[in-house]
Motif scaffolding. Structure first.
Motif, PDB file in Angstrom:
ATOM      1  N   LEU A  34      39.965  34.966  34.385  1.00  0.00           N
ATOM      2  CA  LEU A  34      39.393  35.473  35.629  1.00  0.00           C
ATOM      3  C   LEU A  34      38.087  36.218  35.358  1.00  0.00           C
ATOM      4  N   LEU A  35      38.053  37.012  34.294  1.00  0.00           N
ATOM      5  CA  LEU A  35      36.839  37.786  34.004  1.00  0.00           C
ATOM      6  C   LEU A  35      35.656  36.856  33.788  1.00  0.00           C
ATOM      7  N   GLY A  43      26.278  39.201  43.066  1.00  0.00           N
ATOM      8  CA  GLY A  43      26.398  40.489  43.725  1.00  0.00           C
ATOM      9  C   GLY A  43      27.840  40.854  43.950  1.00  0.00           C
ATOM     10  N   PRO A  44      28.109  41.829  44.801  1.00  0.00           N
ATOM     11  CA  PRO A  44      29.483  42.232  45.102  1.00  0.00           C
ATOM     12  C   PRO A  44      30.271  41.066  45.727  1.00  0.00           C
ATOM     13  N   PHE A  45      31.548  41.031  45.484  1.00  0.00           N
ATOM     14  CA  PHE A  45      32.407  39.976  46.021  1.00  0.00           C
ATOM     15  C   PHE A  45      33.705  40.607  46.484  1.00  0.00           C
ATOM     16  N   ASP A  46      34.441  39.889  47.323  1.00  0.00           N
ATOM     17  CA  ASP A  46      35.751  40.374  47.756  1.00  0.00           C
ATOM     18  C   ASP A  46      36.828  39.418  47.262  1.00  0.00           C
ATOM     19  N   LEU A  47      38.056  39.751  47.552  1.00  0.00           N
ATOM     20  CA  LEU A  47      39.179  38.945  47.053  1.00  0.00           C
ATOM     21  C   LEU A  47      39.119  37.529  47.593  1.00  0.00           C
ATOM     22  N   GLY A  48      38.734  37.383  48.885  1.00  0.00           N
ATOM     23  CA  GLY A  48      38.684  36.046  49.467  1.00  0.00           C
ATOM     24  C   GLY A  48      37.722  35.131  48.734  1.00  0.00           C
ATOM     25  N   LEU A  49      36.524  35.612  48.448  1.00  0.00           N
ATOM     26  CA  LEU A  49      35.562  34.800  47.709  1.00  0.00           C
ATOM     27  C   LEU A  49      36.035  34.527  46.285  1.00  0.00           C
ATOM     28  N   ALA A  50      36.611  35.547  45.657  1.00  0.00           N
ATOM     29  CA  ALA A  50      37.124  35.360  44.294  1.00  0.00           C
ATOM     30  C   ALA A  50      38.194  34.272  44.271  1.00  0.00           C
ATOM     31  N   GLU A  51      39.053  34.233  45.276  1.00  0.00           N
ATOM     32  CA  GLU A  51      40.096  33.208  45.347  1.00  0.00           C
ATOM     33  C   GLU A  51      39.493  31.822  45.525  1.00  0.00           C
ATOM     34  N   GLY A  67      46.749  40.551  41.707  1.00  0.00           N
ATOM     35  CA  GLY A  67      47.267  41.325  40.584  1.00  0.00           C
ATOM     36  C   GLY A  67      46.325  41.305  39.398  1.00  0.00           C
ATOM     37  N   LEU A  68      45.738  40.139  39.103  1.00  0.00           N
ATOM     38  CA  LEU A  68      44.807  40.039  37.976  1.00  0.00           C
ATOM     39  C   LEU A  68      43.544  40.863  38.223  1.00  0.00           C
ATOM     40  N   LEU A  69      43.056  40.829  39.459  1.00  0.00           N
ATOM     41  CA  LEU A  69      41.859  41.603  39.789  1.00  0.00           C
ATOM     42  C   LEU A  69      42.139  43.100  39.685  1.00  0.00           C
ATOM     43  N   THR A  70      43.315  43.510  40.124  1.00  0.00           N
ATOM     44  CA  THR A  70      43.700  44.920  40.002  1.00  0.00           C
ATOM     45  C   THR A  70      43.781  45.330  38.537  1.00  0.00           C
ATOM     46  N   GLY A  71      44.293  44.430  37.696  1.00  0.00           N
ATOM     47  CA  GLY A  71      44.384  44.725  36.268  1.00  0.00           C
ATOM     48  C   GLY A  71      43.014  44.918  35.634  1.00  0.00           C
ATOM     49  N   VAL A  78      36.050  45.503  35.857  1.00  0.00           N
ATOM     50  CA  VAL A  78      35.589  45.220  37.219  1.00  0.00           C
ATOM     51  C   VAL A  78      35.534  46.551  37.945  1.00  0.00           C
ATOM     52  N   ARG A  79      34.451  46.780  38.696  1.00  0.00           N
ATOM     53  CA  ARG A  79      34.279  48.047  39.392  1.00  0.00           C
ATOM     54  C   ARG A  79      34.464  47.860  40.892  1.00  0.00           C
ATOM     55  N   HIS A  80      35.016  48.880  41.549  1.00  0.00           N
ATOM     56  CA  HIS A  80      35.079  48.893  43.004  1.00  0.00           C
ATOM     57  C   HIS A  80      33.684  49.199  43.531  1.00  0.00           C
TER      58      HIS A  80
END
Length: 571
Positions: A34-35, A43-51, A67-71, A78-80
């Motif tokens: 995933l990384l 630029g910044p992305f959200d979970l929907g785009l990452a999926e 779960g992987l993104l949270t890890g 990965v930064r908020h």
């Protein structure tokens, strides 16, 4: 930073690269995957785009990504960025991109990224621009999201060009153009469209290519390249008319109308406005109906029919209210303000412009905001509110310099001229009008000359024709920002400091010849007949001679020529 570190630290902590590698090696396999895949986001992305981009149903399933993104976030890889949005630090992104290349996934992930960004931008455009059922704040949220995708759109367009994928690239450029247009910033889209249109387009839908040509024209028009813009937009318009109507055709009509107005082609503009009115009306396209009404307003105002212009303006405002789009509302208000100003109702004009101002500020449309500020400044000058006028005009100039739009600077200079005139600083008014005229001519834009002729007639009566010719010649040569600075910041009358007197050698042979003829008592017309040139050309030469010698009248040139024995025959 990458190569040096604390020599007393453990080896894995001595360089930044070593720290990143050490952290990467500690990741579970799926977090590593995933990384590296997240590195395609600019630029910044959200979970929907990452999926959409990173989940493939095989190595990474969509359900696993939260779960992987949270890890990864928990390990600070990965930064908020904001609630629900994430980003990679640049160093981490570069490292992850190298791992993506090593894994042989780069091309595949960039393909997925291009497709996902294109589809997301199209959703933002459709919801943000034309869905009348949606409250404005919800629609504006889609436009804001579209702006947040622009960094990724740049990368995606680059990949579309590199991978020879013109259809997705043109679709993305089209949707992004609409999002950027609301902000009034299309300069970047010129390069996008030029590179995409240079690809093999044999498999691209003809209507998509036609919209792209019109989109390129839109960007060129805003960049003041009117010649190229006219050729492209007319071609794109004729191509689109061969296909079923879409709102893109209406937008292309709007671009064509702007170009025709700026180049003085009012009859062609009238025909296009009628075509747009019929087409947009038949398809209930309120956004482009507003554009048609505004074009008809401009035509009526240009031809001296203020009552008709007022009616079109009121219709445009009503249609904009139905459409619920704040850009349409702001455009209708500013044009109604122009109608009120032309009718001499300055309080109503200021009220209309003031109502448009916060709408444009919320949209962050700096080009339209610069126009509105210049208009308010000019109206405030007419109302003798000089402090407010100066502030609005200075803001307009600053915004136009930021956007690099020369017609905005022309508009602001005309407002500077109006302010100087209102303060009875006729020299400053002439200087600013001259600078505006020179800049307008340099970009091929036609402007109404009525106001300038009235100003020059008054200035000649008060200051003398020779002095006005000198000021006009000087203003045409001075940088716009210098003229604006003199008039806005200086005292009335100080806008044109006398230049140093130059020696005899400062004049050209033709200028010495004309000076000698003035010493013999010839008028401008007499000089023109003797030299077989126009009186206007003689007047320009006389103004330049006065500028070079520091004089303010023809009489002083004649005296100087006689004293220096300047001989027309010898020159």
């Amino acid at each position: 930073l990458l190569a040096a570190g604390d020599r007393t630290a453990p080896g894995r902590q001595r360089t930044l690269l070593a720290i990143v590698e050490w952290s990467h090696e500690l990741l579970p396999p799926k977090e590593r995957v995933l990384l590296r895949r997240l590195s395609v986001f600019a630029g910044p992305f959200d979970l929907g785009l990452a999926e959409q981009v990173c989940a493939d149903g095989g190595i990474l399933r969509r359900a696993e990504l939260p779960g992987l993104l949270t890890g990864l976030a928990g390990k600070s890889l990965v930064r908020h960025h904001a609630p629900g949005r994430y980003r990679l630090l640049e160093t981490i992104k570069q490292y992850a991109a190298e791992r993506l290349e090593e894994a042989g996934e780069a091309a595949h992930l960039r393909d997925r990224h291009l497709k996902a960004v294109c589809e997301e931008m199209e959703r933002c455009h459709e919801a943000g621009s034309f869905d009348r059922r949606m409250p404005w704040q919800e629609r504006f949220a889609h436009l804001t999201r579209g702006r947040a995708l622009l960094d990724d759109s740049r990368n995606a367009v680059d990949w579309a060009v590199e991978s020879r994928a013109p259809v997705l690239g043109l679709r993305l450029a089209r949707a992004a153009m609409a999002v950027m247009a609301v902000r009034g910033d299309l300069g970047e889209s010129v390069g996008w469209h030029e590179r995409l249109l240079a690809l093999d387009l044999s498999g691209a839908p003809a209507d998509l290519v036609a919209v792209a040509r019109s989109g390129l024209a839109y960007g060129l028009e805003l960049a003041d390249e009117l010649g190229r813009a006219e050729e492209l937009v007319v071609r794109g318009l004729e191509e689109q008319k061969r296909h079923p109507y879409t709102h893109w055709l209406g937008i292309t009509y709007g671009v064509a109308l702007t170009v025709l107005f700026r180049t003085g082609q009012s009859e062609r503009a009238r025909c296009y406005a009628a075509e747009l009115e019929a087409a947009a009306g038949a398809h209930d396209d309120l956004f482009n109906l507003v554009t048609a009404r505004i074009a008809q307003l401009n035509l009526a105002l240009f031809h001296g029919r203020p009552d008709e212009a007022q009616r079109y303006g009121e219709e445009a405002l009503a249609l904009a209210g139905q459409a619920g789009h704040h850009w349409s509302l702001a455009r209708a208000l500013t044009h109604l303000g122009a109608v009120a100003e032309a009718a001499g109702d300055l309080e109503t004009a200021r009220s209309h412009h003031a109502a448009a101002l916060p709408l444009l500020e919320d949209l962050d449309n700096r080009i339209e905001l610069a126009r509105c500020q210049a208009q308010i400044g000019r109206v405030a000058a007419g109302l003798r509110d000089y402090a407010a006028a100066r502030g609005h005009i200075a803001d307009s100039l600053a915004l136009s310099r930021q956007t690099g739009q020369r017609r905005g600077i022309v508009r602001a200079l005309m407002a500077v001229s109006a302010l100087a005139h209102a303060r009875d600083d006729l020299e400053g008014a002439v200087l600013a009008a001259a600078a505006a005229t020179a800049l307008r001519e340099s970009i091929g834009q036609v402007g109404a000359s009525g106001r300038i002729e009235e100003l020059l007639a008054l200035a000649r009566a008060r200051l003398g024709a020779d002095r006005v010719e000198l000021l006009w010649a000087r203003g045409r040569r001075m940088p716009p920002e210098v003229v604006a600075g003199f008039v806005l910041d200086g005292d009335p009358g100080s806008a044109a400091p006398p230049p140093p007197v130059l020696a005899h050698d400062g004049l050209t042979a033709r200028e010495r010849e004309i000076a000698a003829m003035l010493a013999r008592g010839l008028s401008n017309r007499g000089v023109a007949e003797a030299l077989v040139i126009s009186p206007a050309t003689v007047a320009r030469h006389v103004a330049i001679i006065m500028e070079k010698l520091g004089f303010d009248s023809r009489a002083r040139i004649a005296v100087w020529a006689a004293e220096h024995e300047v001989d027309a025959e010898r020159t």
